[in-house]
Write a protein that holds these residues in place. Structure first.
Motif, PDB file in Angstrom:
ATOM      1  N   GLU A 111       0.997  -1.271  -0.023  1.00  0.00           N
ATOM      2  CA  GLU A 111      -0.058  -0.266  -0.018  1.00  0.00           C
ATOM      3  C   GLU A 111       0.979   1.141  -0.110  1.00  0.00           C
ATOM      4  OE1 GLU A 111      -3.927   1.733   2.282  1.00  0.00           O
ATOM      5  OE2 GLU A 111      -2.209   0.391   3.475  1.00  0.00           O
ATOM      6  N   ASN A 113       1.369   5.400  -0.156  1.00  0.00           N
ATOM      7  CA  ASN A 113       0.797   6.934   0.475  1.00  0.00           C
ATOM      8  C   ASN A 113       1.473   7.956  -0.432  1.00  0.00           C
ATOM      9  OD1 ASN A 113      -0.346   9.038   1.643  1.00  0.00           O
ATOM     10  ND2 ASN A 113       0.598   8.638   3.478  1.00  0.00           N
ATOM     11  N   GLU A 126      -1.710  -4.402   2.013  1.00  0.00           N
ATOM     12  CA  GLU A 126      -2.900  -4.216   2.050  1.00  0.00           C
ATOM     13  C   GLU A 126      -3.590  -5.501   1.380  1.00  0.00           C
ATOM     14  OE1 GLU A 126      -5.454  -2.192  -1.168  1.00  0.00           O
ATOM     15  OE2 GLU A 126      -3.574  -1.031  -1.314  1.00  0.00           O
ATOM     16  N   ASP A 158     -12.497  -3.665  -3.424  1.00  0.00           N
ATOM     17  CA  ASP A 158     -12.309  -2.706  -2.268  1.00  0.00           C
ATOM     18  C   ASP A 158     -12.196  -1.122  -2.814  1.00  0.00           C
ATOM     19  OD1 ASP A 158     -11.508  -1.426  -0.012  1.00  0.00           O
ATOM     20  OD2 ASP A 158      -9.412  -2.499   0.226  1.00  0.00           O
ATOM     21  N   ARG A 159     -12.922  -0.357  -2.556  1.00  0.00           N
ATOM     22  CA  ARG A 159     -12.834   1.067  -3.178  1.00  0.00           C
ATOM     23  C   ARG A 159     -11.809   1.721  -2.857  1.00  0.00           C
ATOM     24  NH1 ARG A 159     -19.214   3.030  -3.688  1.00  0.00           N
ATOM     25  NH2 ARG A 159     -19.909   0.868  -4.396  1.00  0.00           N
ATOM     26  N   ASP A 160     -11.327   1.659  -1.413  1.00  0.00           N
ATOM     27  CA  ASP A 160     -10.123   2.271  -0.865  1.00  0.00           C
ATOM     28  C   ASP A 160      -8.752   1.985  -1.350  1.00  0.00           C
ATOM     29  OD1 ASP A 160     -12.168   4.206   0.180  1.00  0.00           O
ATOM     30  OD2 ASP A 160     -12.202   3.006   1.968  1.00  0.00           O
ATOM     31  N   SER A 161      -8.569   1.095  -2.332  1.00  0.00           N
ATOM     32  CA  SER A 161      -7.470   0.272  -2.708  1.00  0.00           C
ATOM     33  C   SER A 161      -6.653   0.988  -3.490  1.00  0.00           C
ATOM     34  CB  SER A 161      -7.636  -1.101  -3.228  1.00  0.00           C
ATOM     35  OG  SER A 161      -6.528  -1.634  -3.604  1.00  0.00           O
ATOM     36  N   ASP A 162      -5.403   1.027  -3.628  1.00  0.00           N
ATOM     37  CA  ASP A 162      -4.565   1.747  -4.717  1.00  0.00           C
ATOM     38  C   ASP A 162      -4.527   0.744  -5.933  1.00  0.00           C
ATOM     39  OD1 ASP A 162      -3.721   3.502  -2.874  1.00  0.00           O
ATOM     40  OD2 ASP A 162      -1.878   2.256  -2.406  1.00  0.00           O
ATOM     41  N   GLY A 164      -7.039  -0.687  -8.650  1.00  0.00           N
ATOM     42  CA  GLY A 164      -8.364  -0.778  -9.066  1.00  0.00           C
ATOM     43  C   GLY A 164      -8.844  -2.094  -9.948  1.00  0.00           C
TER      44      GLY A 164
END
Length: 177
Positions: A111, A113, A126, A158-162, A164
């Motif tokens: 994951e 940032n 993740e 998972d929508r909040d994932s890096d 897609g």
């Protein structure tokens, strides 16, 4: 009269003789229902070891499980992936030729940032789950050796994932036993 009777008998016998199409069955079509494969594309092009198991249900369908492990997490963000799949074959041959595959994948990936394009940090790993579809082709020799080409994509749920999308690409070699 003898000639006419002879011609009628010949015509009747040609219509009454049914010829059965000879069906050639190879040992991999009758006795062998299990296949083990290794994806040589990911082994050569990337740091992943991708091994899969496939069990033939009948001549048109199969199910299986693929396991991918990253041998160098510094080079790629993917840590591991477990991919169950179901395939439907569309050729007249026993579980080979063109196929469509539905798959699900549970994966773990690094994951990130991002504060900007050049500055990012890793926040550990993740876990994600994706569903997708692949198409491909399988070729099997008379001795049971197989080659498979596969291309597919899955959507991460998972929508909040890096991540897609999840790609599924393979050039695999294996053996049917």
């Amino acid at each position: 009269m003898k000639k006419i009777t002879f011609i009628i008998l010949i015509l009747l016998s040609s219509f009454s003789i049914a010829q059965q199409k000879e069906k050639t069955e190879y040992p991999q079509d009758v006795d062998k229902k299990t296949e083990i494969k290794i994806n040589v594309l990911t082994l050569v092009a990337g740091p992943w070891l991708d091994v899969s198991y496939e069990r033939l249900i009948d001549e048109e369908s199969s199910y299986g499980l693929a396991a991918t492990y990253n041998t160098d997490t510094n080079e790629s963000g993917l840590s591991y992936a477990i991919t169950p799949f179901y395939r439907r074959y569309f050729s007249g041959k026993f579980a080979r030729g063109f196929f469509v595959e539905g798959f699900g994948v549970l994966f773990s990936a690094r994951e990130y940032n991002y504060s900007n394009f050049f500055n990012y940090q890793t926040n550990g790993f993740e876990t994600g789950f994706a569903l997708g579809v692949s198409v491909g082709g399988k070729f099997v020799s008379k001795k049971g050796f197989s080659t498979e080409l596969l291309l597919g994509v899955g959507r991460n749920l998972d929508r909040d994932s890096d991540y897609g999308a999840y790609p599924r690409i393979a050039i695999a070699v294996g053996y049917r036993f």
